[in-house]
Design a protein around this motif. Structure first.
Motif, PDB file in Angstrom:
ATOM      1  N   LEU A  50       4.153  -2.767  -9.458  1.00  0.00           N
ATOM      2  CA  LEU A  50       5.082  -3.795  -8.977  1.00  0.00           C
ATOM      3  C   LEU A  50       6.487  -3.218  -8.825  1.00  0.00           C
ATOM      4  O   LEU A  50       7.189  -3.528  -7.848  1.00  0.00           O
ATOM      5  N   ALA A  51       6.894  -2.379  -9.773  1.00  0.00           N
ATOM      6  CA  ALA A  51       8.203  -1.728  -9.665  1.00  0.00           C
ATOM      7  C   ALA A  51       8.249  -0.835  -8.426  1.00  0.00           C
ATOM      8  O   ALA A  51       9.269  -0.779  -7.724  1.00  0.00           O
ATOM      9  N   GLY A  52       7.148  -0.148  -8.150  1.00  0.00           N
ATOM     10  CA  GLY A  52       7.073   0.651  -6.938  1.00  0.00           C
ATOM     11  C   GLY A  52       7.187  -0.201  -5.692  1.00  0.00           C
ATOM     12  O   GLY A  52       7.848   0.184  -4.714  1.00  0.00           O
ATOM     13  N   MET A  53       6.561  -1.371  -5.734  1.00  0.00           N
ATOM     14  CA  MET A  53       6.633  -2.299  -4.606  1.00  0.00           C
ATOM     15  C   MET A  53       8.073  -2.742  -4.368  1.00  0.00           C
ATOM     16  O   MET A  53       8.542  -2.801  -3.225  1.00  0.00           O
ATOM     17  N   ILE A  54       8.795  -3.048  -5.429  1.00  0.00           N
ATOM     18  CA  ILE A  54      10.193  -3.468  -5.306  1.00  0.00           C
ATOM     19  C   ILE A  54      11.036  -2.332  -4.747  1.00  0.00           C
ATOM     20  O   ILE A  54      11.894  -2.540  -3.874  1.00  0.00           O
ATOM     21  N   ALA A  55      10.801  -1.110  -5.238  1.00  0.00           N
ATOM     22  CA  ALA A  55      11.568   0.046  -4.760  1.00  0.00           C
ATOM     23  C   ALA A  55      11.318   0.293  -3.276  1.00  0.00           C
ATOM     24  O   ALA A  55      12.259   0.532  -2.508  1.00  0.00           O
ATOM     25  N   ILE A  56      10.069   0.230  -2.858  1.00  0.00           N
ATOM     26  CA  ILE A  56       9.737   0.439  -1.449  1.00  0.00           C
ATOM     27  C   ILE A  56      10.346  -0.664  -0.588  1.00  0.00           C
ATOM     28  O   ILE A  56      10.888  -0.410   0.491  1.00  0.00           O
ATOM     29  N   SER A  57      10.288  -1.896  -1.070  1.00  0.00           N
ATOM     30  CA  SER A  57      10.871  -3.011  -0.332  1.00  0.00           C
ATOM     31  C   SER A  57      12.382  -2.851  -0.199  1.00  0.00           C
ATOM     32  O   SER A  57      12.962  -3.184   0.835  1.00  0.00           O
ATOM     33  N   ALA A  58      13.018  -2.334  -1.260  1.00  0.00           N
ATOM     34  CA  ALA A  58      14.467  -2.105  -1.201  1.00  0.00           C
ATOM     35  C   ALA A  58      14.807  -1.047  -0.160  1.00  0.00           C
ATOM     36  O   ALA A  58      15.807  -1.161   0.559  1.00  0.00           O
ATOM     37  N   VAL A  59      13.981  -0.013  -0.055  1.00  0.00           N
ATOM     38  CA  VAL A  59      14.192   1.006   0.979  1.00  0.00           C
ATOM     39  C   VAL A  59      14.065   0.380   2.360  1.00  0.00           C
ATOM     40  O   VAL A  59      14.872   0.657   3.268  1.00  0.00           O
ATOM     41  N   PHE A  60      13.066  -0.487   2.530  1.00  0.00           N
ATOM     42  CA  PHE A  60      12.906  -1.187   3.809  1.00  0.00           C
ATOM     43  C   PHE A  60      14.137  -2.037   4.114  1.00  0.00           C
ATOM     44  O   PHE A  60      14.570  -2.119   5.266  1.00  0.00           O
ATOM     45  N   MET A  61      14.704  -2.668   3.097  1.00  0.00           N
ATOM     46  CA  MET A  61      15.872  -3.504   3.317  1.00  0.00           C
ATOM     47  C   MET A  61      17.069  -2.665   3.760  1.00  0.00           C
ATOM     48  O   MET A  61      17.809  -3.053   4.669  1.00  0.00           O
ATOM     49  N   LEU A  62      17.261  -1.511   3.130  1.00  0.00           N
ATOM     50  CA  LEU A  62      18.360  -0.628   3.523  1.00  0.00           C
ATOM     51  C   LEU A  62      18.167  -0.128   4.955  1.00  0.00           C
ATOM     52  O   LEU A  62      19.120  -0.082   5.737  1.00  0.00           O
ATOM     53  N   LEU A  63      16.949   0.248   5.289  1.00  0.00           N
ATOM     54  CA  LEU A  63      16.667   0.691   6.654  1.00  0.00           C
ATOM     55  C   LEU A  63      16.833  -0.448   7.650  1.00  0.00           C
ATOM     56  O   LEU A  63      17.327  -0.243   8.768  1.00  0.00           O
ATOM     57  N   ASP A  64      16.440  -1.649   7.237  1.00  0.00           N
ATOM     58  CA  ASP A  64      16.598  -2.826   8.088  1.00  0.00           C
ATOM     59  C   ASP A  64      18.074  -3.066   8.404  1.00  0.00           C
ATOM     60  O   ASP A  64      18.447  -3.298   9.563  1.00  0.00           O
ATOM     61  N   ARG A  65      18.910  -2.995   7.385  1.00  0.00           N
ATOM     62  CA  ARG A  65      20.342  -3.213   7.586  1.00  0.00           C
ATOM     63  C   ARG A  65      20.966  -2.111   8.436  1.00  0.00           C
ATOM     64  O   ARG A  65      21.816  -2.384   9.290  1.00  0.00           O
ATOM     65  N   PHE A  66      20.530  -0.874   8.211  1.00  0.00           N
ATOM     66  CA  PHE A  66      21.033   0.238   9.014  1.00  0.00           C
ATOM     67  C   PHE A  66      20.682   0.050  10.491  1.00  0.00           C
ATOM     68  O   PHE A  66      21.528   0.192  11.377  1.00  0.00           O
ATOM     69  N   GLN A  67      19.416  -0.288  10.746  1.00  0.00           N
ATOM     70  CA  GLN A  67      18.984  -0.479  12.129  1.00  0.00           C
ATOM     71  C   GLN A  67      19.666  -1.680  12.773  1.00  0.00           C
ATOM     72  O   GLN A  67      20.035  -1.640  13.949  1.00  0.00           O
ATOM     73  N   HIS A  68      19.859  -2.735  11.977  1.00  0.00           N
ATOM     74  CA  HIS A  68      20.525  -3.930  12.489  1.00  0.00           C
ATOM     75  C   HIS A  68      21.962  -3.611  12.905  1.00  0.00           C
ATOM     76  O   HIS A  68      22.405  -4.015  13.996  1.00  0.00           O
ATOM     77  N   ARG A  69      22.699  -2.877  12.068  1.00  0.00           N
ATOM     78  CA  ARG A  69      24.078  -2.503  12.399  1.00  0.00           C
ATOM     79  C   ARG A  69      24.119  -1.556  13.594  1.00  0.00           C
ATOM     80  O   ARG A  69      24.992  -1.670  14.467  1.00  0.00           O
ATOM     81  N   ARG A  70      23.170  -0.623  13.635  1.00  0.00           N
ATOM     82  CA  ARG A  70      23.148   0.343  14.730  1.00  0.00           C
ATOM     83  C   ARG A  70      22.892  -0.349  16.064  1.00  0.00           C
ATOM     84  O   ARG A  70      23.573  -0.076  17.059  1.00  0.00           O
ATOM     85  N   LEU A  71      21.926  -1.257  16.095  1.00  0.00           N
ATOM     86  CA  LEU A  71      21.607  -1.957  17.334  1.00  0.00           C
ATOM     87  C   LEU A  71      22.735  -2.901  17.740  1.00  0.00           C
ATOM     88  O   LEU A  71      23.041  -3.045  18.925  1.00  0.00           O
ATOM     89  N   ALA A  72      23.355  -3.546  16.731  1.00  0.00           N
ATOM     90  CA  ALA A  72      24.473  -4.442  17.040  1.00  0.00           C
ATOM     91  C   ALA A  72      25.635  -3.656  17.630  1.00  0.00           C
ATOM     92  O   ALA A  72      26.281  -4.099  18.580  1.00  0.00           O
TER      93      ALA A  72
END
Length: 227
Positions: free
Chosen positions: A192-214
């Motif tokens: 479960l901790a691994g799941m949270i860590a992976i999800s957090a990485v996805f969130m950081l990448l999501d925000r990066f891509q969102h800012r880049r596209l914007a």
């Protein structure tokens, strides 16, 4: 500045869907036929089939690519950024858990090897790329991660309850009969901790891509305005 695939994004997205959908249903069908074949009845095989996290998560992925491809009811739900990201994160967990902990536990032969590769390696990779290129960005938040945690927690609780009733557990690291509840819980919390860590990485990448596209859209907008 032009966005990647902006000129024909729909065509490229459809291509991804057309590749992943048949692969998923083929591999899931192979696994179902195998488990029914080695079980006492088709019902017992089906229940065992639905007791594996790999199958459930890849079934979500199959719905996420099939419903939009054929514009079926529910397609909009599976096109949400938070849904695609959640499935992608779970597929990464499935792939890492299997390759690090389970690959040598379940010996496979023949067509099962191909189905195993599709479900544990190929689809997780393709779906993450699909999420990165085509999923709406800016919606994957901590709240989204918290909501998605109900899925693995629910699966874990179901596995313990069913395992206590029938004496069978889908994975060795949650086999209470051999490990006891304390070690089983420790193992589950680690994943479960691994799941949270992976999800957090996805969130950081999501925000990066969102800012880049914007920023790219803003640049294009300013360029068009000057013209």
């Amino acid at each position: 500045m032009r966005l990647p695939f902006a000129h024909d994004q729909h065509r490229h997205q459809s291509l991804f869907l057309m590749v992943m959908a048949p692969l998923l249903w083929f591999a899931l069908g192979v696994r179902l036929a195998f488990l029914i074949g080695i079980s006492d009845s088709w019902m017992a095989g089906l229940v065992k089939y639905l007791s594996f996290y790999t199958h459930l998560t890849n079934m979500l992925a199959a719905l996420a690519v099939t419903l939009p491809l054929f514009k079926l009811p529910g397609a909009r739900f599976f096109q949400r950024g938070s849904i695609i990201a959640g499935i992608a994160a779970n597929l990464v967990v499935v792939s890492l858990t299997f390759n690090l902990l389970l690959r040598h536990v379940f010996p496979l032969h023949g067509v099962q090897i191909g189905a195993d590769f599709i479900l544990h390696d190929l689809i997780p990779l393709l779906f993450v790329v699909y999420w990165w290129l085509f999923a709406p960005k800016g919606t994957w938040q901590w709240r989204s991660i918290a909501l998605w945690l109900f899925y693995p927690i629910g699966f874990f609780c179901y596995s313990l309850i069913r395992g206590a009733a029938v004496g069978w557990y889908p994975y060795p690291f949650i086999n209470v009969a051999k490990l006891g509840y304390q070690q089983t819980l420790i193992n589950a919390l680690g994943i479960l901790a691994g799941m949270i860590a992976i999800s957090a990485v996805f969130m950081l990448l999501d925000r990066f891509q969102h800012r880049r596209l914007a920023a790219a859209i803003g640049t294009d907008g300013n360029s068009s305005h000057k013209k």
